[in-house]
Design a protein around this motif. Structure first.
Motif, mmCIF file in Angstrom:
data_model
loop_
_atom_site.group_PDB
_atom_site.id
_atom_site.type_symbol
_atom_site.label_atom_id
_atom_site.label_comp_id
_atom_site.label_asym_id
_atom_site.label_seq_id
_atom_site.Cartn_x
_atom_site.Cartn_y
_atom_site.Cartn_z
ATOM 1 N N TYR A 150 -19.986 -7.123 2.059
ATOM 2 C CA TYR A 150 -19.285 -5.854 2.293
ATOM 3 C C TYR A 150 -18.582 -5.880 3.640
ATOM 4 N N ARG A 151 -19.331 -6.199 4.688
ATOM 5 C CA ARG A 151 -18.843 -6.094 6.068
ATOM 6 C C ARG A 151 -17.639 -6.998 6.341
ATOM 7 N N ASP A 152 -17.718 -8.239 5.867
ATOM 8 C CA ASP A 152 -16.729 -9.228 6.274
ATOM 9 C C ASP A 152 -15.652 -9.510 5.227
ATOM 10 N N ILE A 153 -15.912 -9.188 3.959
ATOM 11 C CA ILE A 153 -14.974 -9.563 2.903
ATOM 12 C C ILE A 153 -14.375 -8.361 2.180
ATOM 13 N N VAL A 154 -15.237 -7.436 1.729
ATOM 14 C CA VAL A 154 -14.762 -6.348 0.869
ATOM 15 C C VAL A 154 -14.159 -5.194 1.672
ATOM 16 N N VAL A 155 -14.889 -4.712 2.677
ATOM 17 C CA VAL A 155 -14.418 -3.553 3.446
ATOM 18 C C VAL A 155 -13.059 -3.781 4.102
ATOM 19 N N PRO A 156 -12.766 -4.966 4.655
ATOM 20 C CA PRO A 156 -11.429 -5.168 5.243
ATOM 21 C C PRO A 156 -10.275 -5.042 4.242
ATOM 22 N N LEU A 157 -10.568 -5.097 2.950
ATOM 23 C CA LEU A 157 -9.532 -4.923 1.933
ATOM 24 C C LEU A 157 -9.307 -3.457 1.581
ATOM 25 N N ALA A 158 -10.216 -2.577 2.023
ATOM 26 C CA ALA A 158 -10.209 -1.177 1.588
ATOM 27 C C ALA A 158 -9.217 -0.327 2.372
ATOM 28 N N ASP A 159 -8.658 0.653 1.674
ATOM 29 C CA ASP A 159 -7.824 1.674 2.324
ATOM 30 C C ASP A 159 -8.675 2.862 2.738
ATOM 31 N N ILE A 160 -9.708 3.155 1.944
ATOM 32 C CA ILE A 160 -10.631 4.260 2.210
ATOM 33 C C ILE A 160 -12.047 3.743 1.980
ATOM 34 N N ILE A 161 -12.968 4.061 2.902
ATOM 35 C CA ILE A 161 -14.377 3.760 2.668
ATOM 36 C C ILE A 161 -15.198 5.031 2.870
ATOM 37 N N THR A 162 -16.304 5.127 2.115
ATOM 38 C CA THR A 162 -17.123 6.345 2.146
ATOM 39 C C THR A 162 -18.610 6.025 2.338
ATOM 40 N N PRO A 163 -18.974 5.309 3.398
ATOM 41 C CA PRO A 163 -20.402 5.018 3.608
ATOM 42 C C PRO A 163 -21.149 6.244 4.088
#
Length: 234
Positions: A71-84
């Protein structure tokens, strides 16, 4: 998953405007998902990707620990919006949230990963009666309180992420209005679910079956929520 996406590509139905992801227990599936997002964004560079990085809550992870770096290094940097939630944001940044200043530092660290809109869907920064959500985008931050309900519900985080995507689109990315309508919807559904459950079991701890979120019954609320709690600019 790879075969399904390949089928969509072969049939030329791989053009999407929005994508949202949530719970997964598999680091390998998440890595595969990252490749899918890259392909979909190549097809439509304007695609909005919303990532709900579901990992845990209340200080405990309920997915394998090796999912965190994906999540931290691969998926989240691709996101426009995150909701943790607060715990998930702390995990991804390695930074604690003890107060509003700490929350804003965590949010900025997530912006630094390339995420345009960061929303802490729930934090423990309120008083004993309230949970606090914080949203940040384009240099604006808003905070909003949510009254606590004396029950544990499954799916509120999923609902939050879906509502945030929907209202971001419908309000043309008006952050304040989006946050207010998301919280208004959530509050109505949670309160209605709780009241109907208590009507069936007036006392004691209620079984999970009674606390399934009443989504269908609140269709009109989802479509047009009545905003009773205002978001405040930070």
């Amino acid at each position: 998953m790879e075969e399904l996406i390949e089928g969509l590509i072969l049939n030329e139905v791989d053009y999407y405007t929005h994508l949202i992801t949530g719970y997964s227990r598999s680091p390998e599936s998440l890595k595969q998902l990252a490749e899918i997002i890259k392909k979909l964004k190549q097809k439509n560079p304007q695609l909005i990707y919303v990532c709900d990085p579901v990992m845990g809550d209340n200080g405990k992870m309920y997915v394998p620990e090796d999912i965190l770096p994906v999540y931290r290094d691969i998926v989240v940097p691709l996101a426009d919006i995150i909701t943790p939630n607060q715990f998930e944001a702390e995990l991804m940044t390695g930074m604690p949230v003890k107060d509003l200043d700490g929350a804003l530092k965590v949010i900025e660290a997530l912006h630094q990963k390339g995420v345009k809109t960061v929303v802490l869907s729930s934090t423990e920064l309120g008083d004993g009666d309230n949970i606090v959500a914080i949203a940040s985008s384009k240099g604006e931050q808003y905070i909003i309180k949510m009254p606590k309900v004396d029950a544990t519900f499954t799916g509120t985080g999923d609902l939050f992420a879906a509502l945030f995507l929907a209202w971001s689109y419908k309000t043309n990315n008006n952050l304040k209005l989006t946050l207010e309508r998301v919280i208004a919807t959530l509050q109505n559904i949670v309160q209605d679910t709780y009241q109907k459950a208590r009507a069936k079991q007036p006392t004691g701890k209620m079984p999970r079956a009674l606390l399934e979120l009443k989504l269908i019954q609140n269709k009109t609320v989802i479509e047009d929520p009545s905003v009773a709690i205002a978001a405040t600019k930070v």
